[in-house]
Design an enzyme around this catalytic site. Structure first.
Site, short mmCIF file in Angstrom:
data_model
loop_
_atom_site.label_atom_id
_atom_site.label_comp_id
_atom_site.label_asym_id
_atom_site.label_seq_id
_atom_site.Cartn_x
_atom_site.Cartn_y
_atom_site.Cartn_z
N ARG A 1 0.82 -1.21 0.00
CA ARG A 1 0.00 0.00 0.00
C ARG A 1 0.86 1.27 0.00
O ARG A 1 0.46 2.28 -0.56
CB ARG A 1 -0.94 0.00 1.21
N GLY B 1 -6.39 -6.27 1.76
CA GLY B 1 -5.07 -6.11 2.37
C GLY B 1 -4.38 -7.45 2.60
O GLY B 1 -3.24 -7.66 2.18
P1 ADP Z 1 -8.70 -9.24 3.35
O1 ADP Z 1 -7.83 -8.35 4.21
O2 ADP Z 1 -7.97 -9.74 2.13
O3 ADP Z 1 -10.02 -8.61 3.02
P2 ADP Z 1 -9.67 -10.67 5.67
O4 ADP Z 1 -9.13 -9.59 6.52
O5 ADP Z 1 -11.14 -10.84 5.59
O6 ADP Z 1 -9.05 -10.57 4.19
O7 ADP Z 1 -9.13 -12.09 6.18
C1 ADP Z 1 -7.76 -12.43 6.26
C2 ADP Z 1 -7.52 -13.40 7.38
O8 ADP Z 1 -8.40 -14.52 7.30
C3 ADP Z 1 -6.14 -13.98 7.38
O9 ADP Z 1 -5.41 -13.43 8.46
C4 ADP Z 1 -6.36 -15.50 7.54
O10 ADP Z 1 -5.50 -16.09 8.50
C5 ADP Z 1 -7.80 -15.56 8.02
N1 ADP Z 1 -8.44 -16.86 7.73
C6 ADP Z 1 -8.57 -17.49 6.55
N2 ADP Z 1 -9.16 -18.68 6.70
C7 ADP Z 1 -9.42 -18.84 8.01
C8 ADP Z 1 -10.01 -19.88 8.80
N3 ADP Z 1 -10.43 -21.01 8.26
N4 ADP Z 1 -10.11 -19.68 10.14
C9 ADP Z 1 -9.66 -18.53 10.70
N5 ADP Z 1 -9.10 -17.52 10.01
C10 ADP Z 1 -8.97 -17.67 8.69
#
Ligand code: ADP
Ligand code: MG
Length: 396
Positions: A35, A353
């Site tokens: 970013r 992010g």
């Molecule tokens: P972004 O920032 O791309 O929008 P999010 O903030 O929604 O994505 O989610 C990212 C997080 O989701 C990561 O830190 C990852 O560890 C977590 N995550 C993915 N799958 C799982 C799961 N099955 N259980 C818990 N956390 C998860």
């Protein structure tokens, strides 16, 4: 939308720039500076025109308190390295120190204001509070450039209100992001697929509601998948679950069927007995998640089937890692999806992010994708067809 090309009389002017520096930082170390790098074209352009660049940004959710763990100091340092110029960090409250500093800036100088969310007024639901902070920002500037794309869906003082008080335009990043999102929404090449994962389950359920009528394929992984599996009557053990959303998800599932949207859910899951970097991964069928299991990634069979469907699409948007990619043993699902995106014949966009950080951390380079968006929530809200306050204010 007014853009930076229309700015006149910049030389010697004080330009207030809203950037998105909400980067992952652990123990003072930035793990992904995507970013910050994405903000450089606008900053360099303003400097080359002789502007005095005053940058405002936020980090995390300090909720109006001065929380030094959420200081932008590491960002000021990184920005200074990338620009090869000093970037002093000044306090958020525009006290005499900050005002004096601004009055002494030279053309081409850059400064960063400390985490604007240390101020409760930034995110206040009360208009006069936000306008008060926005006026303070505006009093020390001549122009406003909005380039913090990751925050344009927020009606915040430094995103929305200040744009009404100064001549305001979109920066290069906001312009580029909107360009790509337009391609995704106006007549996307079909099949059009969306892949959703990540951890912000309830946030993203709203997105699904709106996207169902727009897409041909919807693939679900990450933490939100367990609410879907539970809606199909399966047990999900100790996995992330929003039980109060099960009824809503049941409705999504039946609507997808009626609309002919292909809804892909994982048939196998990588589970562990604890959430840790040392946790031992085991793959189980989605129908056989035991009470003590914690689902942390989609399984290899699901990853393969997701990847095959993705490659059939000519437009694809992906937000949210398929698993806890931060731990290597639960990163394979995310890796497979990222790989499939690089092979899409058409436009493949990664947004969010953590999603952007994940693909870089897994060894992919930015140019392997059609576009890596800096916005998660902002991109999703745009795709949903919502009005983003930080964008519409730049057209008013
Ligand atoms: P972004 O920032 O791309 O929008 P999010 O903030 O929604 O994505 O989610 C990212 C997080 O989701 C990561 O830190 C990852 O560890 C977590 N995550 C993915 N799958 C799982 C799961 N099955 N259980 C818990 N956390 C998860
Ligand atoms: Mg995130």
């Amino acid at each position: 939308m007014r853009t930076i090309a229309s700015l006149k009389g910049i030389e010697g002017a004080r330009v207030l720039l809203r950037s998105d520096f909400n980067v992952p930082i652990k123990d003072g170390v930035i793990s992904d500076d995507g970013r910050i790098r994405a903000s450089l074209p606008t900053i360099n352009h303003l400097r080359s025109l002789g502007a005095k660049v005053i940058i405002v940004a936020h980090l995390g959710r300090p909720k109006g308190e001065r929380n030094l763990e959420l200081s932008l100091a590491p960002v000021a340092q990184r920005l200074s390295e990338l620009l090869d110029v000093a970037v002093p960090l000044l306090p958020t409250g525009y006290g005499p120190e900050t005002e004096l500093h601004i009055s002494q800036m030279n053309n081409g100088d850059v400064m960063l204001v400390e985490n604007i969310r240390f101020e409760a007024r930034e995110t206040s639901k009360n208009d006069p509070d936000r306008i008060e902070l926005a006026s303070q920002l505006a009093q020390n500037a001549d122009f406003f450039v909005s380039d913090g794309f990751g925050a344009v869906h927020r009606k915040h003082a430094s995103v929305y209100d200040v744009a009404k008080l100064l001549p305001s335009v979109a920066g290069f990043l906001v312009e580029a992001e909107v360009e790509v999102l337009k391609k995704l929404t106006l007549n996307p090449a079909r099949p059009y697929g969306v892949v959703l994962g990540g951890a912000k389950v309830s946030d993203k359920l709203g997105v699904i509601d709106n996207l169902l009528s727009k897409v041909d394929l919807l693939a679900i992984g990450g933490g939100m998948v367990f609410t879907f599996l539970a809606a199909n009557g399966l047990s999900v053990g100790k996995s992330l679950l929003e039980s109060d959303q099960i009824e809503r998800v049941k409705e999504f599932i039946s609507r997808a069927e009626k609309l002919g949207v292909k809804l892909l859910l994982p048939t196998d899951i990588v589970v562990a007995s604890e959430f840790s970097a040392q946790a031992l991964p085991r793959t189980v069928k989605s129908t056989e998640i035991a009470d003590e299991d914690l689902g942390l990634d989609i399984g290899p069979e699901s990853a393969l089937s997701f990847a095959n469907s993705i490659q059939d699409c000519h437009t694809l948007f992906w937000n949210g890692p398929m698993g806890v990619f931060e731990f290597h043993q639960f990163s394979h699902g995310t890796h497979s999806i990222a790989k499939a995106l690089t092979e899409v014949d058409g436009l493949a966009v990664v947004g969010g992010g953590d999603s952007a950080a994940a693909v870089r951390r897994l060894g992919f380079s930015d140019d392997e994708f059609g576009y890596i968006s800096t916005g998660g929530g902002a991109s999703l809200e745009y795709l949903e067809g919502k009005e983003l306050p930080g964008l519409s204010v730049l057209s008013q």
